[in-house]
Design a protein around this motif. Structure first.
Motif, PDB file in Angstrom:
ATOM      1  N   LEU A  49      37.430  33.390  34.014  1.00  0.00           N
ATOM      2  CA  LEU A  49      38.687  33.151  34.727  1.00  0.00           C
ATOM      3  C   LEU A  49      39.177  34.423  35.424  1.00  0.00           C
ATOM      4  O   LEU A  49      39.976  34.354  36.360  1.00  0.00           O
ATOM      5  CB  LEU A  49      39.752  32.658  33.747  1.00  0.00           C
ATOM      6  N   PHE A  50      38.677  35.564  34.999  1.00  0.00           N
ATOM      7  CA  PHE A  50      39.178  36.834  35.510  1.00  0.00           C
ATOM      8  C   PHE A  50      38.145  37.577  36.358  1.00  0.00           C
ATOM      9  O   PHE A  50      38.284  38.778  36.589  1.00  0.00           O
ATOM     10  CB  PHE A  50      39.620  37.723  34.344  1.00  0.00           C
ATOM     11  N   VAL A  51      37.129  36.856  36.819  1.00  0.00           N
ATOM     12  CA  VAL A  51      36.089  37.470  37.649  1.00  0.00           C
ATOM     13  C   VAL A  51      36.079  36.799  39.015  1.00  0.00           C
ATOM     14  O   VAL A  51      36.143  35.580  39.114  1.00  0.00           O
ATOM     15  CB  VAL A  51      34.695  37.341  36.982  1.00  0.00           C
ATOM     16  N   TRP A  52      36.029  37.606  40.053  1.00  0.00           N
ATOM     17  CA  TRP A  52      35.913  37.055  41.409  1.00  0.00           C
ATOM     18  C   TRP A  52      34.783  37.759  42.162  1.00  0.00           C
ATOM     19  O   TRP A  52      34.430  38.894  41.870  1.00  0.00           O
ATOM     20  CB  TRP A  52      37.225  37.170  42.183  1.00  0.00           C
ATOM     21  N   GLU A  53      34.209  37.033  43.120  1.00  0.00           N
ATOM     22  CA  GLU A  53      33.053  37.541  43.861  1.00  0.00           C
ATOM     23  C   GLU A  53      33.458  37.894  45.281  1.00  0.00           C
ATOM     24  O   GLU A  53      34.129  37.127  45.969  1.00  0.00           O
ATOM     25  CB  GLU A  53      31.940  36.495  43.888  1.00  0.00           C
ATOM     26  N   CYS A  54      33.049  39.070  45.711  1.00  0.00           N
ATOM     27  CA  CYS A  54      33.331  39.516  47.080  1.00  0.00           C
ATOM     28  C   CYS A  54      32.459  38.731  48.057  1.00  0.00           C
ATOM     29  O   CYS A  54      31.232  38.700  47.929  1.00  0.00           O
ATOM     30  CB  CYS A  54      33.051  41.012  47.206  1.00  0.00           C
ATOM     31  N   GLU A  55      33.094  38.119  49.045  1.00  0.00           N
ATOM     32  CA  GLU A  55      32.350  37.335  50.032  1.00  0.00           C
ATOM     33  C   GLU A  55      31.539  38.222  50.968  1.00  0.00           C
ATOM     34  O   GLU A  55      30.563  37.771  51.565  1.00  0.00           O
ATOM     35  CB  GLU A  55      33.329  36.484  50.858  1.00  0.00           C
ATOM     36  N   ALA A  56      31.936  39.482  51.063  1.00  0.00           N
ATOM     37  CA  ALA A  56      31.246  40.388  51.993  1.00  0.00           C
ATOM     38  C   ALA A  56      29.951  40.946  51.419  1.00  0.00           C
ATOM     39  O   ALA A  56      28.926  41.005  52.112  1.00  0.00           O
ATOM     40  CB  ALA A  56      32.183  41.531  52.382  1.00  0.00           C
ATOM     41  N   CYS A  57      29.980  41.367  50.132  1.00  0.00           N
ATOM     42  CA  CYS A  57      28.793  42.016  49.577  1.00  0.00           C
ATOM     43  C   CYS A  57      28.249  41.337  48.324  1.00  0.00           C
ATOM     44  O   CYS A  57      27.207  41.725  47.812  1.00  0.00           O
ATOM     45  CB  CYS A  57      29.086  43.487  49.273  1.00  0.00           C
TER      46      CYS A  57
END
Length: 221
Positions: A43-51
């Motif tokens: 729930l506390f992890v997000w992925e960078c769309e750029a890299c």
């Protein structure tokens, strides 16, 4: 229902700024699927769309489990000004005063939130677990030679109960790797006895208390 806040997050790798959804509050009775996402940290992890890098979300969250009468306030360091934190903490405490029999806790990182949830699910008291960590550290340090100071300074976390005898398993980092140490449940019972004989520690707890190694060090060294 869960409260969703809009925040900004900066990728730790490429520096790109993203608009993100963060859970300002979670009621796991109303949204039971969120509990597992809290426990596994997703729930506390997000992925960078750029890299494509994985990043840890840094945002305030109020975790609420009505069935276990548990509220945990995640307030990451630096996420808000100290005066704002004090004001919000006072507001939350006033609200919680009307909730009979609740355990209220404040943590500053996701790992500590996960630990508190796991302890509640295991039916264990976090104040006793902090004493268990201290006792375990001291016993390991006595046998560790030149690594003694590293063990004493390491952040211990409760991982799970295991086996028919309900052994406690703690994890801690050492030499760049995570270590695990099993502890007999009798240690937990002994530590509860120690706290019962030293009531000032438990009596000091009020509001959204931060129960950790620093709290215990006020009473036991």
């Amino acid at each position: 229902m869960a409260l969703i806040n809009k925040i900004q997050g900066t990728c730790c790798r490429c520096g790109k700024v993203h608009d993100l959804d963060a859970y300002g509050s979670i009621n796991v009775s109303q949204d039971p699927d969120l509990k597992e996402k809290v426990k596994d940290g997703s729930l506390f992890v997000w992925e960078c769309e750029a890299c494509g890098s994985k990043n840890l979300l840094t945002a305030e969250t109020l975790y609420h489990d009505p069935d276990k009468k548990l509220m945990i306030w995640l307030l990451p360091l630096g996420s808000m000004a100290s005066d704002q934190a004090e004001s919000l903490g006072a507001q939350l405490s006033r609200i919680a005063e009307s909730l009979d029999g609740y355990t209220l806790r404040r943590v500053s990182d996701v790992g500590s939130l996960i630990e508190k949830v796991n302890l509640a699910d295991a039916g264990l008291e976090d104040v006793v677990i902090e004493m268990c960590k201290y006792v375990t550290k001291m016993e390991l340090a006595e046998k560790a030679g030149e690594k003694a100071a590293d063990i004493v300074d390491a952040p211990f976390k409760f991982y799970r109960l295991q086996g028919a005898d309900n052994q406690l398993v703690f994890t801690f980092p050492l030499d760049g790797q995570m270590q695990g140490v099993p502890v007999g449940f009798s240690v937990y019972e002994d530590c509860r006895g120690i706290l019962q004989r030293n009531p000032a520690a438990v009596e000091s707890i009020s509001g959204f208390a931060k129960i950790d190694a620093d709290w215990l060090a006020q009473f036991f060294r």
